[in-house]
Design a protein around this motif. Structure first.
Motif, PDB file in Angstrom:
ATOM      1  N   SER A  57     -11.934   1.741   2.197  1.00 42.93           N
ATOM      2  CA  SER A  57     -11.614   0.400   0.679  1.00 42.93           C
ATOM      3  C   SER A  57     -12.699   0.596  -0.150  1.00 42.93           C
ATOM      4  O   SER A  57     -13.045   0.624  -0.844  1.00 42.93           O
ATOM      5  CB  SER A  57     -11.762  -0.925   1.984  1.00 42.93           C
TER       6      SER A  57
ATOM      7  N   LEU B 243       0.750  -1.202   0.176  1.00 45.39           N
ATOM      8  CA  LEU B 243       0.165   0.140   0.151  1.00 45.39           C
ATOM      9  C   LEU B 243       0.776   1.513   0.530  1.00 45.39           C
ATOM     10  O   LEU B 243       0.731   1.860  -0.892  1.00 45.39           O
ATOM     11  CB  LEU B 243      -0.964   0.102   1.016  1.00 45.39           C
TER      12      LEU B 243
ATOM     13  N   HIS C 113      -7.372   2.116  -8.266  1.00 46.49           N
ATOM     14  CA  HIS C 113      -8.223   2.611  -7.471  1.00 46.49           C
ATOM     15  C   HIS C 113      -8.677   1.169  -6.919  1.00 46.49           C
ATOM     16  O   HIS C 113      -8.546   0.790  -5.404  1.00 46.49           O
ATOM     17  CB  HIS C 113      -9.185   2.992  -7.269  1.00 46.49           C
TER      18      HIS C 113
ATOM     19  N   GLU D 266      -0.368   8.038  -6.543  1.00 45.42           N
ATOM     20  CA  GLU D 266      -1.776   8.480  -7.454  1.00 45.42           C
ATOM     21  C   GLU D 266      -1.703   9.761  -7.967  1.00 45.42           C
ATOM     22  O   GLU D 266      -2.504   9.411  -9.158  1.00 45.42           O
ATOM     23  CB  GLU D 266      -2.120   9.211  -5.561  1.00 45.42           C
TER      24      GLU D 266
ATOM     25  N   VAL E 150       2.210   2.110  -3.710  1.00 39.88           N
ATOM     26  CA  VAL E 150       1.088   2.219  -4.072  1.00 39.88           C
ATOM     27  C   VAL E 150       0.080   3.585  -4.629  1.00 39.88           C
ATOM     28  O   VAL E 150       0.107   4.371  -4.760  1.00 39.88           O
ATOM     29  CB  VAL E 150      -0.326   0.621  -3.947  1.00 39.88           C
ATOM     30  N   ASP E 151       0.286   3.395  -2.803  1.00 41.04           N
ATOM     31  CA  ASP E 151       0.334   5.481  -2.744  1.00 41.04           C
ATOM     32  C   ASP E 151       0.725   6.652  -3.019  1.00 41.04           C
ATOM     33  O   ASP E 151       0.449   8.090  -3.572  1.00 41.04           O
ATOM     34  CB  ASP E 151      -0.052   5.433  -1.083  1.00 41.04           C
TER      35      ASP E 151
ATOM     36  N   ALA F 225     -12.315   3.185  -2.075  1.00 45.13           N
ATOM     37  CA  ALA F 225     -11.217   2.883  -3.095  1.00 45.13           C
ATOM     38  C   ALA F 225     -12.950   2.401  -4.810  1.00 45.13           C
ATOM     39  O   ALA F 225     -12.026   2.714  -5.353  1.00 45.13           O
ATOM     40  CB  ALA F 225     -10.444   2.406  -2.312  1.00 45.13           C
TER      41      ALA F 225
ATOM     42  N   THR G 206      -6.379  -1.827  -6.890  1.00 40.75           N
ATOM     43  CA  THR G 206      -5.744  -2.644  -5.825  1.00 40.75           C
ATOM     44  C   THR G 206      -5.628  -1.979  -5.199  1.00 40.75           C
ATOM     45  O   THR G 206      -5.597  -2.341  -4.011  1.00 40.75           O
ATOM     46  CB  THR G 206      -4.098  -2.159  -6.838  1.00 40.75           C
ATOM     47  N   ARG G 207      -5.509  -0.132  -4.436  1.00 40.73           N
ATOM     48  CA  ARG G 207      -5.970  -0.252  -3.122  1.00 40.73           C
ATOM     49  C   ARG G 207      -6.911  -0.423  -2.095  1.00 40.73           C
ATOM     50  O   ARG G 207      -6.867  -0.277  -1.073  1.00 40.73           O
ATOM     51  CB  ARG G 207      -6.301   1.919  -3.082  1.00 40.73           C
TER      52      ARG G 207
END
Length: 414
Positions: free
Chosen positions: A381, A348, A365, A355, A351-352, A384, A367-368
Motif C-alpha cells: 500500500s 483489487l 495507484h 495496470e 483493478v490489477d 502504491a 485506488t490500489r
C-alpha cells in the motif's frame, strides 16, 4: 497594493477574463493565433505595468483594449495587405454582428474549437487552451500525454481551422445536434480541471472554471432542452459542484466523499440536479454517458450518511456505463463501487487487470493503495501511495494521499 496582491489580481483576471479577451479577438480578427498571442501579450504587459502603475479600475476592459492594440500591431508588422488589412480594419468596426442562436462570444469560440473537421481530442484540447486558458502542461496532464505532443496537437488544430476557413459562429439550429457532442466533452473536461485543478501553484479548486462550465452548459440546455445528454451533463455538474465546499479542508487537504460534511452541501444545486435526473428518467429514453454519471451522483447525494449509500444501485449504473463506455477509467470507478459491495479483495483483482492501461494515472495507484490498506498489506500500500503522490497534480489530493500513507501501520504484509 503590494506586489503579491497585484500578482493575485492578475491571476484572478487571467482566470476570469482570458476567454472573454480571446473570444473578442477571434471575432474581430478571425485568427486564433492572433487572438491567443495578443491576449498573452496583454497579460504579460499587465505583469510589467500593474505593479508600478496600479491595477486599473476595470481590469477586463484594460486587458481587452491592450490585446486589441497588440493584435493590430502584429498585423501591421507583418506588412501584408488584402485579407490581413481588412482584418485589421475590423478592429475599428463597431457595427453589431449576428451572433446566432445564443448571443455569447465565448460560446461561439467553443463551437469554433469544437468543429467536426477536427479530431475529438484536438477539439477538447484547443478549447481548454483558447477558452479555459489552461497551460499546455495542464492540458497534457488532463490527456495523460507529453506536453510537447499536446502543443503540436493544438498547433495543428489551429492551422486546420485557418486552412479550412471554419466560421467563427454558433451553428444554425439544424446543425446543433451533430455538433453538441464535442462541446459537451469540452465542458466536462473544463469542469473537471476546475473541480480537481492541476499544477503545484494552482488552487486545488478553481471555482471560476467550474462556474464557467456550468454557465455554458445552462446556455446549451436552454438552446437544446430536449437533448438528454445536455441535461445529463448539466445535472452531473450541479450535483458535483454542490459538494465543492466540503471537498477541501481548511488546511488544504482533499476530503473523501465518505468523510464529507453532508450538511454543508448546497441543497439548491442538489435539488436542481435531482430534478434533471428525474426528468430524464421520465423521458423513457436510453440514457447516455452523462445521464448515467448524473444518476450515480444522484444516488450518492440522496444518502444522508455515507453508510446509507445504495452501492448495489451504483454498481448497476456502472454496469450500464461500461456497456456504452468500456474505458479503463470507467472500469476503475466501477471497481471502487465493487469494493463497497463485495469487498476490497474482489475489487483489487479488477483493478490489477487495468495496470497496463492506467500505469500513468494517479487515481489507479491511489485506488490500489486504499484497497491494499484495507486488506492490511501495508508495504504494498505504501508503495502504491508513493506512486500516486508522484503522479498526482492536485495539491489537495497530494496532501490527502500523503496523510493516508503516513498513517499506515507497520504490520507485515500478507
Amino acid at each position: 497594493m503590494s506586489v503579491t496582491d497585484v500578482q493575485k489580481v492578475i491571476t484572478r483576471a487571467h482566470h476570469e477574463e482570458w476567454a472573454r479577451v480571446v473570444a473578442a479577438l477571434a471575432r474581430r480578427f478571425g485568427d486564433l493565433d492572433i487572438a491567443e498571442d495578443a491576449a498573452a501579450e496583454a497579460f504579460a504587459t499587465a505583469v510589467e505595468r500593474w505593479p508600478a502603475d496600479g491595477v486599473p479600475p476595470c481590469p477586463g476592459a484594460w486587458l481587452t483594449t491592450t490585446a486589441h492594440r497588440k493584435a493590430i500591431d502584429r498585423v501591421r508588422r507583418e506588412k501584408k495587405r488584402g485579407d490581413k488589412q481588412r482584418e485589421a480594419q475590423m478592429s475599428y468596426d463597431d457595427r453589431p454582428e449576428p451572433l446566432g442562436p445564443i448571443e455569447d462570444e465565448r460560446l461561439r469560440l467553443i463551437f469554433t474549437c469544437c468543429h467536426p473537421a477536427l479530431a475529438m481530442e484536438a477539439r477538447v484540447a484547443l478549447t481548454l487552451r483558447m477558452v479555459g486558458g489552461l497551460t499546455m502542461a495542464e492540458i497534457a496532464r488532463a490527456f495523460l500525454v507529453r506536453e510537447s505532443a499536446m502543443a503540436q496537437r493544438i498547433t495543428r488544430a489551429k492551422a486546420k481551422i485557418k486552412a479550412a476557413r471554419i466560421p467563427y459562429r454558433v451553428p444554425c439550429e439544424e446543425d446543433l445536434p451533430g455538433r453538441v457532442t464535442g462541446v459537451l466533452a469540452v465542458l466536462f473536461l473544463v469542469f473537471n480541471e476546475g473541480y480537481l485543478a492541476t499544477g503545484p501553484d494552482t488552487d486545488p479548486v478553481r471555482h471560476e472554471l467550474t462556474a464557467e462550465a456550468i454557465r455554458l452548459a445552462r446556455l446549451i440546455r436552454a438552446l437544446m432542452p430536449q437533448d438528454g445528454e445536455v441535461a445529463g451533463l448539466l445535472a452531473l455538474m450541479l450535483l458535483t459542484e454542490a459538494r465543492r465546499t466540503a471537498r477541501v479542508s481548511p488546511s488544504g487537504e482533499l476530503i473523501a466523499l465518505g468523510e464529507q460534511d453532508r450538511g454543508s452541501w448546497d441543497a439548491a444545486l442538489i435539488a436542481q440536479g435531482h430534478r434533471l435526473v428525474r426528468e430524464r428518467l421520465a423521458a423513457g429514453e436510453p440514457p447516455g454517458r452523462y445521464q448515467i454519471l448524473a444518476a450515480i451522483n444522484a444516488v450518492h447525494t440522496c444518502a444522508r450518511d455515507a453508510r446509507d449509500t445504495d452501492w448495489s444501485q451504483v454498481v448497476a449504473l456502472y454496469d450500464q456505463l461500461v456497456r456504452i463506455d468500456p474505458s479503463p477509467v470507467v472500469a476503475l470507478n466501477r471497481a471502487i463501487a465493487i469494493a463497497e459491495l463485495d469487498g476490497p479483495e474482489v475489487a483489487l483483482s479488477s483493478v490489477d487487470r487495468l495496470e497496463d492501461e492506467l500505469a500513468g494515472y494517479h487515481a489507479f495507484h491511489a485506488t490500489r493503495a486504499d484497497l491494499l490498506r484495507r486488506l492490511g498489506r501495508s508495504q504494498k500500500s505504501r508503495a502504491a501511495y508513493d506512486k500516486a503522490i508522484e503522479l498526482a497534480g492536485n495539491t489537495a489530493e497530494t496532501a490527502h494521499l500523503t496523510r493516508r500513507r503516513d498513517q499506515l501501520g507497520q504490520r507485515p504484509s500478507r
